[in-house]
Motif scaffolding. Structure first.
Motif, PDB file in Angstrom:
ATOM      1  N   SER A  22       0.824  -1.318   0.096  1.00  0.00           N
ATOM      2  CA  SER A  22      -0.031   0.066  -0.024  1.00  0.00           C
ATOM      3  C   SER A  22       1.115   1.173  -0.109  1.00  0.00           C
ATOM      4  N   ILE A  23       1.771   1.124   0.710  1.00  0.00           N
ATOM      5  CA  ILE A  23       2.933   2.346   0.821  1.00  0.00           C
ATOM      6  C   ILE A  23       3.391   2.793  -0.504  1.00  0.00           C
ATOM      7  N   PHE A  24       3.738   1.588  -1.202  1.00  0.00           N
ATOM      8  CA  PHE A  24       4.461   1.830  -2.456  1.00  0.00           C
ATOM      9  C   PHE A  24       3.466   2.297  -3.488  1.00  0.00           C
ATOM     10  N   SER A  25       2.378   1.873  -3.424  1.00  0.00           N
ATOM     11  CA  SER A  25       1.321   2.389  -4.478  1.00  0.00           C
ATOM     12  C   SER A  25       1.018   3.839  -4.053  1.00  0.00           C
ATOM     13  N   ALA A  26       0.917   3.949  -2.792  1.00  0.00           N
ATOM     14  CA  ALA A  26       0.833   5.348  -2.478  1.00  0.00           C
ATOM     15  C   ALA A  26       1.710   6.193  -2.868  1.00  0.00           C
ATOM     16  N   GLN A  27       3.098   5.997  -2.784  1.00  0.00           N
ATOM     17  CA  GLN A  27       4.211   6.664  -3.390  1.00  0.00           C
ATOM     18  C   GLN A  27       3.947   6.851  -4.922  1.00  0.00           C
ATOM     19  N   ARG A  28       3.684   5.781  -5.667  1.00  0.00           N
ATOM     20  CA  ARG A  28       3.316   5.986  -6.933  1.00  0.00           C
ATOM     21  C   ARG A  28       2.211   6.822  -7.383  1.00  0.00           C
ATOM     22  N   LEU A  29       1.107   6.941  -6.611  1.00  0.00           N
ATOM     23  CA  LEU A  29       0.329   7.946  -6.833  1.00  0.00           C
ATOM     24  C   LEU A  29       0.635   9.164  -6.478  1.00  0.00           C
ATOM     25  N   MET A  30       1.673   9.065  -5.627  1.00  0.00           N
ATOM     26  CA  MET A  30       1.996  10.512  -5.341  1.00  0.00           C
ATOM     27  C   MET A  30       1.194  11.063  -4.151  1.00  0.00           C
ATOM     28  N   VAL A  31       0.474  10.050  -3.298  1.00  0.00           N
ATOM     29  CA  VAL A  31      -0.169  10.486  -2.408  1.00  0.00           C
ATOM     30  C   VAL A  31       0.395  10.593  -1.020  1.00  0.00           C
ATOM     31  N   PRO A  32       0.653  11.336  -0.439  1.00  0.00           N
ATOM     32  CA  PRO A  32       1.557  11.375   0.945  1.00  0.00           C
ATOM     33  C   PRO A  32       0.526  10.700   1.932  1.00  0.00           C
ATOM     34  N   ILE A  33       1.163  10.059   2.706  1.00  0.00           N
ATOM     35  CA  ILE A  33       0.489   9.322   4.072  1.00  0.00           C
ATOM     36  C   ILE A  33       0.927  10.160   5.331  1.00  0.00           C
ATOM     37  N   ASP A  34       0.402  11.032   6.021  1.00  0.00           N
ATOM     38  CA  ASP A  34       0.555  11.475   7.031  1.00  0.00           C
ATOM     39  C   ASP A  34       0.374  10.540   8.208  1.00  0.00           C
ATOM     40  N   SER A  35       1.028  10.438   9.182  1.00  0.00           N
ATOM     41  CA  SER A  35       0.816   9.606  10.523  1.00  0.00           C
ATOM     42  C   SER A  35       0.948  10.223  11.631  1.00  0.00           C
ATOM     43  N   CYS A  36      -0.179  10.210  12.704  1.00  0.00           N
ATOM     44  CA  CYS A  36      -0.143  10.722  13.924  1.00  0.00           C
ATOM     45  C   CYS A  36      -0.275   9.347  14.762  1.00  0.00           C
ATOM     46  N   TYR A  37       0.793   9.176  15.431  1.00  0.00           N
ATOM     47  CA  TYR A  37       0.908   7.767  16.183  1.00  0.00           C
ATOM     48  C   TYR A  37       0.522   8.195  17.698  1.00  0.00           C
ATOM     49  N   ILE A  38      -0.567   7.566  18.283  1.00  0.00           N
ATOM     50  CA  ILE A  38      -0.779   8.058  19.790  1.00  0.00           C
ATOM     51  C   ILE A  38      -0.705   6.733  20.719  1.00  0.00           C
ATOM     52  N   GLY A  39      -0.163   5.587  20.204  1.00  0.00           N
ATOM     53  CA  GLY A  39       0.076   4.581  21.025  1.00  0.00           C
ATOM     54  C   GLY A  39       1.338   4.801  21.897  1.00  0.00           C
ATOM     55  N   THR A  40       1.729   3.654  22.460  1.00  0.00           N
ATOM     56  CA  THR A  40       3.027   3.994  23.611  1.00  0.00           C
ATOM     57  C   THR A  40       4.372   3.717  22.739  1.00  0.00           C
ATOM     58  N   GLN A  41       4.386   2.638  21.825  1.00  0.00           N
ATOM     59  CA  GLN A  41       5.824   2.658  21.404  1.00  0.00           C
ATOM     60  C   GLN A  41       5.399   3.326  19.850  1.00  0.00           C
ATOM     61  N   ASN A  42       6.557   3.497  19.350  1.00  0.00           N
ATOM     62  CA  ASN A  42       6.568   3.915  17.885  1.00  0.00           C
ATOM     63  C   ASN A  42       6.128   3.017  16.830  1.00  0.00           C
ATOM     64  N   SER A  43       5.595   3.265  15.930  1.00  0.00           N
ATOM     65  CA  SER A  43       5.054   2.282  14.816  1.00  0.00           C
ATOM     66  C   SER A  43       6.227   2.426  13.635  1.00  0.00           C
ATOM     67  N   ALA A  44       6.678   1.442  13.341  1.00  0.00           N
ATOM     68  CA  ALA A  44       7.669   1.397  12.255  1.00  0.00           C
ATOM     69  C   ALA A  44       6.962   1.488  10.796  1.00  0.00           C
ATOM     70  N   PHE A  45       6.063   0.887  10.871  1.00  0.00           N
ATOM     71  CA  PHE A  45       4.911   1.142   9.443  1.00  0.00           C
ATOM     72  C   PHE A  45       4.850   2.457   9.197  1.00  0.00           C
ATOM     73  N   LEU A  46       4.269   3.199  10.001  1.00  0.00           N
ATOM     74  CA  LEU A  46       3.643   4.540   9.805  1.00  0.00           C
ATOM     75  C   LEU A  46       4.926   5.350   9.659  1.00  0.00           C
ATOM     76  N   GLN A  47       6.019   4.788  10.217  1.00  0.00           N
ATOM     77  CA  GLN A  47       7.083   5.958  10.177  1.00  0.00           C
ATOM     78  C   GLN A  47       7.710   5.675   8.753  1.00  0.00           C
ATOM     79  N   GLN A  48       7.621   4.588   8.233  1.00  0.00           N
ATOM     80  CA  GLN A  48       8.119   4.236   6.929  1.00  0.00           C
ATOM     81  C   GLN A  48       7.262   4.871   6.008  1.00  0.00           C
ATOM     82  N   ALA A  49       5.811   4.597   6.168  1.00  0.00           N
ATOM     83  CA  ALA A  49       4.962   5.127   5.184  1.00  0.00           C
ATOM     84  C   ALA A  49       5.045   6.615   4.898  1.00  0.00           C
ATOM     85  N   SER A  50       5.449   7.339   5.940  1.00  0.00           N
ATOM     86  CA  SER A  50       5.497   8.722   5.911  1.00  0.00           C
ATOM     87  C   SER A  50       6.715   9.068   5.337  1.00  0.00           C
ATOM     88  N   TYR A  51       7.731   8.321   5.529  1.00  0.00           N
ATOM     89  CA  TYR A  51       8.994   8.805   4.955  1.00  0.00           C
ATOM     90  C   TYR A  51       9.210   8.369   3.584  1.00  0.00           C
TER      91      TYR A  51
END
Lengths: 593, 299
Positions: free
Chosen positions: B168-197
């Protein structure tokens, strides 16, 4: 030693077909001599034992005469025929011993002075690499010239660099000229009827390649029936007869001279090859192709080599060749290229080498029955109608991808222990969903909480955000993809990169030296460790010297380097401790049992 | 209407696809209640729609075992009866959300088989839905708002979704759709970090959840065009080092299966993930040669 020399009566053969020169073979440790019985014979021989690469011999059980065949490092072989097997075996054993001694000797000096043993090409390659790559040069200077690493150690890890270059350097094989041999015009002196042909090894090679019959004839006749000169004279006489287009004369001469006839008749070997080629062509594939391949039987326009039309004389048809045939054959040979790499003046060697190549080729395609069988199979395969066949089940190789969860769960490690507790949560799934629904109901009933956000919380958020943004800007710069390195002064940047490269080099050598099995390695590791602690202090010094606003970043960059070095030091110390403990415990270090 | 639209659809019109984490297991452990969280989010959505008349908001609920569209501002008529002091358009959202949670509960009961599943939300599903929606908007014609995705995620990453999320992240990259992420849990999410990056979006992990609205409006409300002029928080660094599959060590250099891209810290004869058989590596030849080399001096 009494057996310091062995002397036996042998026949020396320069090649397999050679009937052999009788004489004595005298073998000493360093050299072997052949002295012919006939003092006038010029086949005296002197071979250094260290030049001998291998020896082959015939077995007693085989019905061949007792032959010993030695090959030297240049690929030349010497064949000796002994009077009986016992003689041959003594000689063989003697040479084996001598060879073994020869092999032992050069390895010893190679250890101490291996750099001297390097050939010049290798050295040149190294110099070239150093010249081209300044980073490599710096490393080389730093480690080799300060004696941390030896020249060999330094290059041992860069074999690929050298290898790659040598491939690039490998010389291209020179192909054949596209000019036809028949284009060689004889030179005449104008007064007499004499014509002179100048033969070069290249021309001879081309003739042999193009006309297998000539090659075969050469092997058969020279030097047993005629000399090489006579052979070529005869050959060009035949060529001359062609050029006169007087097929009647040609036929007459052929009838008289058996050897000459060989040159005049159509090449039987060629014809056979062509037939074979045709058989290999898949008839279902291309029906024209087989005709095209058999150019020797193609209808042509009767144009002769020199471009004149020929008057057809059917009775002498076999003594006639046309331009088309010659041209095609020549083209085929040129396209084939130089299939052998014999650079010899000796015509006979060339001829034999060519024959060998052809035979190998033939052996490849010759297992005729098999080839036929295969051809039939292929034909039936090709002729099969796809829609009449049973569905083809291609073999499936399933990818046994294991549950990727295993990987990620172990990745997350203790973090996952919390959701393991969530397993307990799971029991009250209902409860959790109930809570969620309650929350939704609550917000539906009461609306958004008022006030949504307290002013001081809002202020806190702003403050913390501003702080993170400003520090991040300081750290990363405006462009997040811009490397921090680019913001360092050039000298510092270079220094950091160089340190990194040198640490990599040192660490590579350091770790590859473990486990320490020899004292040599022990010394090497000690040297490497000293060099590393040197670098360590240099890193510290560099950290101190940079401007204060960059210091934090530089220390971030330096940290992984220092960590890597620390790990190496730790290993070194631990290993040292272990060794001490071992030797203290009365045990001998490795190597002594 | 079209001419008006062309005038109005300037570069600062946004389509915000919000992925709302409704994982009950997460919300039963947090410091703020789901209702408080929803207050912040609803207020934020209202603010986004107030920024531009043509702004469009789509909300997708990311549940534990399913996900669904729960709100689409373009299809909801705003002149609906008012509830109790809250914007009328959100009553339908909450209604749908309630339905969704009920359905999700039923589904999770059915799927009770997988007992050891991590209590993660179905992020890959909601990401795919968001991308499908955006794709439909793209195909509706050349006049469309600028889409972006905002993940409001609290539960941890579900490792079993790794491939799907990455795709999904790569297709978003292809579509040039940025994925912003706001993580409100306790530990950080690697998925979301990478998605946004990877997609060029903004990733942020708020420090205080009671100020969530402030974070959302400050960081995630600006449209894509205006982002060029705004200083937004940037991640200090992304750890790109990989971990080997065999010992789970973090490594700088290693072996990679050319078939499935699995990472190993040492040479294997066979890939343990996909079973491909590897040839002898050149490196080994070299090392064996140097092995010989370094042993010879002592003899």
């Amino acid at each position: 030693m009494a057996s310091g020399q062995v002397e036996k009566r042998v026949k020396y053969k320069s090649s397999l077909k050679d009937p052999g020169t009788p004489g004595f073979l005298r073998i000493r440790e360093a050299m072997l001599f052949f002295v012919p019985t006939d003092p006038k014979s010029d086949s005296k021989l002197k071979v250094l034992t260290q030049n001998i690469k291998s020896q082959k011999y015939t077995k007693e059980a085989s019905n061949k005469p007792p032959w010993l065949n030695m090959t030297n490092k240049q690929g030349r072989s010497y064949i000796f025929e002994f009077e009986n097997y016992a003689d041959m075996q003594t000689c063989r054993d003697f040479i084996t011993k001598a060879l073994a001694k020869c092999e032992e000797e050069p390895t010893k000096p190679a250890v101490s002075t291996s750099s001297e043993q390097l050939n010049i090409a290798d050295l040149e390659m190294r110099f070239k690499l150093l010249r081209e790559n300044s980073e490599l040069q710096r490393l080389h200077k730093q480690f080799v010239e300060s004696k941390v690493l030896t020249e060999d150690e330094f290059w041992a890890t860069r074999k690929k660099l050298i290898g790659k270059d040598s491939i690039r350097k490998s010389k291209q094989q020179v192909g054949l000229k596209s000019m036809m041999v028949s284009g060689i015009k004889p030179s005449t002196d104008g007064r007499t009827n004499r014509v002179t042909f100048n033969l070069t090894p290249e021309i001879i090679f081309q003739i042999f390649a193009e006309k297998p019959a000539v090659r075969q004839a050469f092997i058969n006749y020279v030097p047993s029936k005629m000399t090489e000169k006579d052979f070529w004279t005869k050959y060009f006489r035949a060529e001359y007869l062609y050029s006169t287009k007087n097929t009647a004369v040609a036929a007459a001469e052929a009838a008289e001279d058996e050897e000459l006839a060989v040159f005049l008749k159509p090449d039987e070997i060629l014809a056979r090859e062509a037939r074979q080629k045709i058989r290999r062509v898949d008839p279902t594939l291309d029906m024209e192709a087989d005709q095209g391949d058999d150019y020797t039987h193609l209808m042509d326009h009767g144009i002769q080599r020199d471009g004149t039309m020929d008057v057809i004389e059917p009775q002498n048809d076999q003594f006639k060749r046309s331009l088309l045939q010659d041209l095609n054959r020549h083209a085929a040979v040129v396209l084939e290229g130089r299939s052998i790499d014999v650079d010899s003046e000796d015509t006979r060697i060339v001829a034999e080498a060519l024959t060998r190549v052809k035979q190998v080729n033939k052996a490849d395609g010759d297992t005729t029955k098999e080839a036929n069988q295969e051809r039939w199979e292929r034909m039936s395969r090709v002729a099969g109608m796809e829609d009449l066949q049973a569905p083809q089940n291609f073999p499936l190789a399933p990818l046994s991808i294991k549950d990727p969860r295993d990987y990620f769960e172990s990745q997350q490690g203790n973090v996952l222990n919390v959701p393991r507790g969530a397993g307990a949560l799971k029991r009250n799934v209902h409860e959790a969903y109930g809570l969620l629904k309650e929350s939704i109901l609550e917000i539906r009933a009461t609306g958004l909480c008022v006030p949504l956000i307290k002013p001081d919380v809002s202020f806190d958020v702003f403050r913390s955000l501003t702080q993170t943004i400003s520090t991040a800007k300081n750290i990363i710069g405006k462009n997040p993809r811009e490397s921090f390195l680019d913001r360092l002064p050039k000298s510092t940047k270079d220094e950091v990169l160089h340190h990194w490269a040198s640490i990599q080099e040192l660490l590579r050598h350091f770790w590859s030296s473990y486990p320490i099995t020899t004292t040599y390695l022990h010394i090497k590791v000690g040297k490497l460790k000293d060099a590393m602690s040197n670098t360590y202090s240099q890193l510290e010094a560099m950290k101190e010297s940079v401007q204060s606003d960059l210091r934090h970043q530089v220390s971030l960059l330096v940290r992984p380097m220092q960590q890597a070095l620390d790990a190496a030091f730790q290993h070194y110390e631990a290993d040292l401790q272990r060794r001490k403990a071992k030797s203290g415990g009365g045990e001998r270090p490795n190597g002594y049992v | 209407m079209a001419s008006v639209a062309s005038k109005l659809y300037s570069d600062d019109v946004s389509l915000l696809v919000l992925l709302l984490d409704t994982n009950p297991f997460f919300w039963s452990t947090t410091s703020i209640t789901f209702s408080q969280f929803l207050s912040h989010v609803l207020a934020f959505l209202n603010a986004v729609m107030g920024l531009n008349q043509l702004n469009q908001v789509v909300v997708i609920a990311t549940g534990y075992s399913s996900c669904d569209y729960i709100y689409d501002s373009s299809s909801t008529s705003s002149n609906h009866g008012t509830g109790n002091g809250m914007p009328a358009l959100f009553s339908s959202l909450l209604e749908k959300l309630e339905d969704f949670v009920t359905k999700d509960e039923e589904l999770s009961k059915e799927k009770n088989v997988s007992k050891d599943r991590v209590a993660s939300s179905l992020l890959s599903g909601s990401l795919s839905m968001a991308l499908c929606y955006i794709q439909r908007v793209f195909r509706s014609g050349h006049l469309h708002p600028q889409p972006r995705i905002l993940c409001l995620q609290g539960s941890q990453d579900g490792p079993e979704q790794y491939v799907a999320v990455m795709n999904s992240i790569f297709s978003a990259q292809r579509l040039m759709v940025p994925i912003d992420s706001c993580y409100i849990g306790t530990q950080n999410s690697a998925f979301l970090q990478q998605a946004s990056y990877i997609t060029g979006g903004v990733h942020h992990k708020p420090q205080q959840l009671d100020g969530l609205f402030q974070y959302l409006t400050t960081i995630f409300a600006t449209d894509l065009h205006s982002r060029g002029f705004v200083q937004l928080p940037k991640p200090v660094g992304v750890d790109f080092r990989a971990s080997c599959f065999c010992h789970k060590k973090t490594i700088d250099m290693g072996y990679i299966c050319s078939v499935c891209l699995s990472i190993f810290c040492e040479h294997h004869k066979k890939c343990t993930t996909c079973g491909s058989v590897f040839g002898q590596s050149k490196l080994d030849d070299v090392s064996s040669v140097s092995d010989k080399k370094r042993k010879s001096p002592d003899t």
